[in-house]
Design a protein around this motif. Sequence first.
Motif, PDB file in Angstrom:
ATOM      1  N   MET A 149       0.891  -1.136   7.727  1.00 14.25           N
ATOM      2  CA  MET A 149       1.116  -0.087   8.624  1.00 14.25           C
ATOM      3  C   MET A 149       1.495   1.229   8.057  1.00 14.25           C
ATOM      4  O   MET A 149       2.361   1.136   7.001  1.00 14.25           O
ATOM      5  CB  MET A 149       1.723  -0.351   9.835  1.00 14.25           C
ATOM      6  CG  MET A 149       0.925  -1.559  10.470  1.00 14.25           C
ATOM      7  SD  MET A 149      -0.540  -0.912  11.121  1.00 14.25           S
ATOM      8  CE  MET A 149      -1.392  -2.450  11.770  1.00 14.25           C
ATOM      9  N   THR A 150       1.521   2.399   8.590  1.00 13.29           N
ATOM     10  CA  THR A 150       2.062   3.733   8.118  1.00 13.29           C
ATOM     11  C   THR A 150       3.402   3.684   8.125  1.00 13.29           C
ATOM     12  O   THR A 150       3.722   4.472   9.190  1.00 13.29           O
ATOM     13  CB  THR A 150       1.121   4.771   8.809  1.00 13.29           C
ATOM     14  OG1 THR A 150       0.001   4.437   8.952  1.00 13.29           O
ATOM     15  CG2 THR A 150       1.080   5.906   7.809  1.00 13.29           C
ATOM     16  N   CYS A 151       4.219   3.265   7.451  1.00 14.91           N
ATOM     17  CA  CYS A 151       5.565   3.355   7.773  1.00 14.91           C
ATOM     18  C   CYS A 151       6.187   4.930   7.267  1.00 14.91           C
ATOM     19  O   CYS A 151       5.582   5.556   6.775  1.00 14.91           O
ATOM     20  CB  CYS A 151       6.563   2.427   6.757  1.00 14.91           C
ATOM     21  SG  CYS A 151       6.587   2.859   5.085  1.00 14.91           S
ATOM     22  N   GLY A 152       7.542   5.023   7.907  1.00 11.74           N
ATOM     23  CA  GLY A 152       7.917   6.527   7.905  1.00 11.74           C
ATOM     24  C   GLY A 152       7.980   6.918   6.368  1.00 11.74           C
ATOM     25  O   GLY A 152       7.844   8.225   6.162  1.00 11.74           O
ATOM     26  N   ALA A 153       8.359   6.150   5.401  1.00 11.56           N
ATOM     27  CA  ALA A 153       8.228   6.442   3.943  1.00 11.56           C
ATOM     28  C   ALA A 153       6.877   6.916   3.353  1.00 11.56           C
ATOM     29  O   ALA A 153       6.935   7.678   2.347  1.00 11.56           O
ATOM     30  CB  ALA A 153       9.224   5.418   3.250  1.00 11.56           C
ATOM     31  N   LYS A 154       5.912   6.182   3.939  1.00 11.28           N
ATOM     32  CA  LYS A 154       4.599   6.618   3.348  1.00 11.28           C
ATOM     33  C   LYS A 154       3.984   7.988   3.734  1.00 11.28           C
ATOM     34  O   LYS A 154       3.349   8.776   3.196  1.00 11.28           O
ATOM     35  CB  LYS A 154       3.616   5.518   3.691  1.00 11.28           C
ATOM     36  CG  LYS A 154       3.789   4.086   3.028  1.00 11.28           C
ATOM     37  CD  LYS A 154       2.691   3.062   3.555  1.00 11.28           C
ATOM     38  CE  LYS A 154       2.838   1.805   3.000  1.00 11.28           C
ATOM     39  NZ  LYS A 154       1.844   1.096   3.614  1.00 11.28           N
ATOM     40  N   VAL A 155       4.469   8.407   5.147  1.00 11.95           N
ATOM     41  CA  VAL A 155       3.982   9.763   5.646  1.00 11.95           C
ATOM     42  C   VAL A 155       4.015  10.773   4.831  1.00 11.95           C
ATOM     43  O   VAL A 155       3.023  11.517   4.629  1.00 11.95           O
ATOM     44  CB  VAL A 155       4.419   9.784   7.206  1.00 11.95           C
ATOM     45  CG1 VAL A 155       4.434  10.911   7.565  1.00 11.95           C
ATOM     46  CG2 VAL A 155       4.327   8.829   8.000  1.00 11.95           C
ATOM     47  N   PRO A 156       5.148  11.004   4.091  1.00 10.28           N
ATOM     48  CA  PRO A 156       5.203  12.240   3.396  1.00 10.28           C
ATOM     49  C   PRO A 156       3.997  12.270   2.255  1.00 10.28           C
ATOM     50  O   PRO A 156       3.524  13.283   1.741  1.00 10.28           O
ATOM     51  CB  PRO A 156       6.567  12.147   2.722  1.00 10.28           C
ATOM     52  CG  PRO A 156       7.245  11.397   3.695  1.00 10.28           C
ATOM     53  CD  PRO A 156       6.543  10.379   4.416  1.00 10.28           C
ATOM     54  N   VAL A 157       3.956  11.017   1.485  1.00  6.45           N
ATOM     55  CA  VAL A 157       2.721  11.086   0.582  1.00  6.45           C
ATOM     56  C   VAL A 157       1.372  11.480   1.269  1.00  6.45           C
ATOM     57  O   VAL A 157       0.640  12.134   0.660  1.00  6.45           O
ATOM     58  CB  VAL A 157       2.714   9.446   0.174  1.00  6.45           C
ATOM     59  CG1 VAL A 157       1.579   9.590  -0.889  1.00  6.45           C
ATOM     60  CG2 VAL A 157       4.011   9.060  -0.237  1.00  6.45           C
ATOM     61  N   PHE A 158       1.016  10.925   2.387  1.00  2.46           N
ATOM     62  CA  PHE A 158      -0.394  11.352   3.076  1.00  2.46           C
ATOM     63  C   PHE A 158       0.016  12.608   3.371  1.00  2.46           C
ATOM     64  O   PHE A 158      -1.092  13.535   3.061  1.00  2.46           O
ATOM     65  CB  PHE A 158      -0.462  10.480   4.261  1.00  2.46           C
ATOM     66  CG  PHE A 158      -0.450   8.796   3.943  1.00  2.46           C
ATOM     67  CD1 PHE A 158      -1.168   8.299   2.750  1.00  2.46           C
ATOM     68  CD2 PHE A 158       0.353   8.054   4.880  1.00  2.46           C
ATOM     69  CE1 PHE A 158      -1.213   7.085   2.515  1.00  2.46           C
ATOM     70  CE2 PHE A 158       0.232   6.715   4.623  1.00  2.46           C
ATOM     71  CZ  PHE A 158      -0.371   6.394   3.290  1.00  2.46           C
ATOM     72  N   LEU A 159       1.100  13.211   3.930  1.00  2.00           N
ATOM     73  CA  LEU A 159       1.019  14.712   4.395  1.00  2.00           C
ATOM     74  C   LEU A 159       0.906  15.500   2.916  1.00  2.00           C
ATOM     75  O   LEU A 159       0.334  16.531   3.037  1.00  2.00           O
ATOM     76  CB  LEU A 159       2.246  14.905   5.091  1.00  2.00           C
ATOM     77  CG  LEU A 159       2.375  14.507   6.313  1.00  2.00           C
ATOM     78  CD1 LEU A 159       3.702  14.749   6.926  1.00  2.00           C
ATOM     79  CD2 LEU A 159       1.308  15.214   7.318  1.00  2.00           C
ATOM     80  N   MET A 160       1.463  15.295   2.132  1.00  3.23           N
ATOM     81  CA  MET A 160       1.361  15.946   0.716  1.00  3.23           C
ATOM     82  C   MET A 160       0.082  16.090   0.272  1.00  3.23           C
ATOM     83  O   MET A 160      -0.503  17.262  -0.135  1.00  3.23           O
ATOM     84  CB  MET A 160       2.453  15.482  -0.517  1.00  3.23           C
ATOM     85  CG  MET A 160       2.675  16.305  -1.540  1.00  3.23           C
ATOM     86  SD  MET A 160       1.335  15.645  -2.643  1.00  3.23           S
ATOM     87  CE  MET A 160       1.815  13.989  -3.143  1.00  3.23           C
ATOM     88  N   LEU A 161      -0.651  14.840   0.236  1.00  7.13           N
ATOM     89  CA  LEU A 161      -1.836  14.931  -0.260  1.00  7.13           C
ATOM     90  C   LEU A 161      -3.024  15.521   0.512  1.00  7.13           C
ATOM     91  O   LEU A 161      -3.982  16.329   0.224  1.00  7.13           O
ATOM     92  CB  LEU A 161      -2.441  13.375  -0.427  1.00  7.13           C
ATOM     93  CG  LEU A 161      -1.722  12.632  -1.723  1.00  7.13           C
ATOM     94  CD1 LEU A 161      -2.249  11.135  -1.570  1.00  7.13           C
ATOM     95  CD2 LEU A 161      -2.314  13.142  -2.857  1.00  7.13           C
ATOM     96  N   ALA A 162      -2.690  15.443   2.007  1.00  8.14           N
ATOM     97  CA  ALA A 162      -3.480  16.060   3.041  1.00  8.14           C
ATOM     98  C   ALA A 162      -3.338  17.717   2.834  1.00  8.14           C
ATOM     99  O   ALA A 162      -4.588  18.331   2.689  1.00  8.14           O
ATOM    100  CB  ALA A 162      -3.258  15.775   4.184  1.00  8.14           C
ATOM    101  N   ALA A 163      -2.242  18.020   2.618  1.00  2.00           N
ATOM    102  CA  ALA A 163      -1.835  19.565   2.267  1.00  2.00           C
ATOM    103  C   ALA A 163      -2.791  20.204   1.175  1.00  2.00           C
ATOM    104  O   ALA A 163      -3.141  21.135   1.091  1.00  2.00           O
ATOM    105  CB  ALA A 163      -0.441  19.935   2.331  1.00  2.00           C
ATOM    106  N   ALA A 164      -2.719  19.253   0.140  1.00  2.00           N
ATOM    107  CA  ALA A 164      -3.283  19.649  -1.279  1.00  2.00           C
ATOM    108  C   ALA A 164      -4.719  19.705  -1.154  1.00  2.00           C
ATOM    109  O   ALA A 164      -5.361  20.731  -1.791  1.00  2.00           O
ATOM    110  CB  ALA A 164      -2.619  18.725  -2.383  1.00  2.00           C
TER     111      ALA A 164
END
Lengths: 79, 729
Positions: free
Chosen positions: B445-460
């Motif tokens: 599951m998408t834990c709080g610590a993984k969220v920034p990774v996904f957000l950063m990649l999404a933004a890029a």
Amino acid sequence: MDSCITLRQAQVNQKLRICSIGAEGELGRRIRDMGLIPGAEVTVVGKAPLKDPVALRLRDFTLTLRNSEADHIVVETAE
Amino acid sequence: MQKQTMTVGLAGNPNCGKTTLFNSLTGSHQHVGNWPGVTVEKKMGHARVGEVEVDVVDLPGTYSLTAYSEEEKAARNFLIEDRPAAVISVLNADALERNLYLAVQIMELGVPLVLALNMMDEVRKAGKDIDTALLTKLTGCPAVETVARQGKGKREILQAAFDLAQERDGTWIPLRITYGPDLDPVLDEMEFIVQAAGIMAGKVPARWVGIKYLENDSSVIRRGREASPEAADKLEALTAKVAAHLRKTLNTSPDAIIADYRYGYIAGITRQVVRYPAIDHERIRLSDRMDQVLTHQFAGPIVMGLVIYLLYTLTFAVGEVPMTWVQDAFAWLGETVKDAMGDGLLRSLIVDGAIAGVGGVMGFVPLIMIMFFLLSALEDTGYVARMAYMLDRVFRIFGLHGTSVLPFIVSGGIAGGCAVPGVMATRALRSPKEKLATLLTAPFMTCGAKVPVFLMLAAAFFPGHEAVVMSAVTLSAWVAALLVAKLLRSTVVRGESTPFVMELPPYRMPTLRGLCIHTWERSWEYMRKAGTIILAISILIWAAMTFPALPEDAAKTFTDRADAVTVQIDDLKAKGQEVPAELDNALATAEAEQSEAALRNSFAGRAGVAMESITSPAGFNWRVNIALLGGFAAKEVIVSTLGTAYSLGEIDAEDAAPLSEMLSKDESFSKAAALALIAFVILYAPCSVTIVAMAKEAGWKWALFSMTFNTGLAYVVAVIIFQASRLLA
């Protein structure tokens, strides 16, 4: 005993009496541990939103069973 | 006078108020351990009766004393092997008949037993009446009325147990129930054989061994065989013969007959002891009325959705505040130590290794406290049982249990959770296989610590579509968890689903004291881990990213560059002139490039470079590899390590825009690689804290399994995604 049906077929809010339990092994043990034995009076008080499991009311408490487990329990109407 | 001690066990069904009574008897003097050989929690505490110290042991809640479940095994072994001076059988007096079923089995062993008629307030409210004196007379066991949640009767029940223990002084007086014309003669014969062969002699009554043979109890049958093979042959033959006879004549089995007669014996008592109200009998109870709404076909799921949403928002909204305090406190501690100590390896070890590592873990403590407070509240009200009831049909398809929903949600089923409390929450699952499958898949599951990774990649790579990416990630995590659960349940955790037969306890108000004790236990358990294993892992990771240091000549080129710039800046400052921005930037670049070079040169960096040949089919370069290696320790590390590897210096995980920009420009990092990386991060090994929590719940074997299996799976999926999206592009 022509009125015997399995618990799965029972209607909600029908008063029932258990005729026999067909389950063996762990399932049989767990069912009996909860006081579901021949002669016990039960009522199906509800079914889960997807019709399975069912909630059973015994005299003093409520328990739940899956339909596949209710298949092993034969009941008759107790009116 | 010599200090005396005595051991008293607390036995009872789940939901009978046993733990509440335990808390009220022992107060804060309790500690949690494990029962030997099983992963069931063992709670012990102390109470006093006069001069005597009483060790109170809380047995796992069970309905019976067979050897089917770990809980039952633990409870039974305690009674037989530890021989407590007395046992308090905690009974939910509102369902006396079923609760006596366990008590009667303890009486058949002969352990000195007192009955706590608990929840007498509910009995009276239901208009029922129980004749306690008559119950004592009929069972031969002193019965005491209690209301554990108010502490009523606790002194009396402990005194009763104490008195009985003194009176019996270690002698067991087993109860003999008649099991009817078919079984009684067989039991007599068995008793004789068991006595002659000395099977479990001095531990349990001979007749009890016979009953267990008839019940087909594998653990007693095994012990019989160890003690005397000839006697075991005879006993097994007797069992087989009577079983065949019963099958032929009554179409039933010995254990069914035993249950019938036991309940018959109990019914004989309760008929005389319990008086039901004459008119009130048909009255629908408040709890049943609540269920008509709360488990209603349409209203039920809607309310459940709301409850889950509230649980979740409350935890993370409220938890965020103290979480920041703790993080700030550790940041302050780090800064203070940094200022107090000279530059060097020891400082780096303490600040970047120990303080940062343990601080990261401790930051979650407030979150875990709130989460467990709310979860235990939900459990104690009886609502969790309803959630399991409503969702079981869906989760069963994947070999899971209705109760699996909670660990999934807590772990990040709604993006932003944490797998550590999620894994700890699987303890509520009473079905061992379903629990294991839930525990192994919840970390997807998408834990709080993984969220920034996904957000950063999404933004890029998907600018403007961050929300879509996040939703897709959360959904993919659910799909992955459920499918892998199904896969595990058909392979390594194969087997029949555990029977669902489960009590729906009436809705009850939880007690604040119980909630606080439970919350504290869990949080303390977590903090202890942070201080030991996590500290070691943090230092290990720090060392891997620090050593070996850059060779002096290589480091010198960077420091020379930085020094040259510094000289220029100082020079300008001395002249009172403005320092141009380019110079400041040049200084920062020099420092960042040095960090990058140092990281690349470290063990972790070398591993990352060496692994490029393996990871290039998934589109990962060496920089990504190091970041992912760091992610084994904690997922928070991924973004910051990637930042260092891309020469960006310190990167704030919350604001990773520079990193996004950098990645989108990197020729060696494509959109396909971003997709593969997202998949990899969803699936690969849980962080070290989760691994430790998993080991605690299911043993190191499964924790290590999850580490290797998840990483393997993640790699395969990432390669497929990378190759497929390159072909399509």
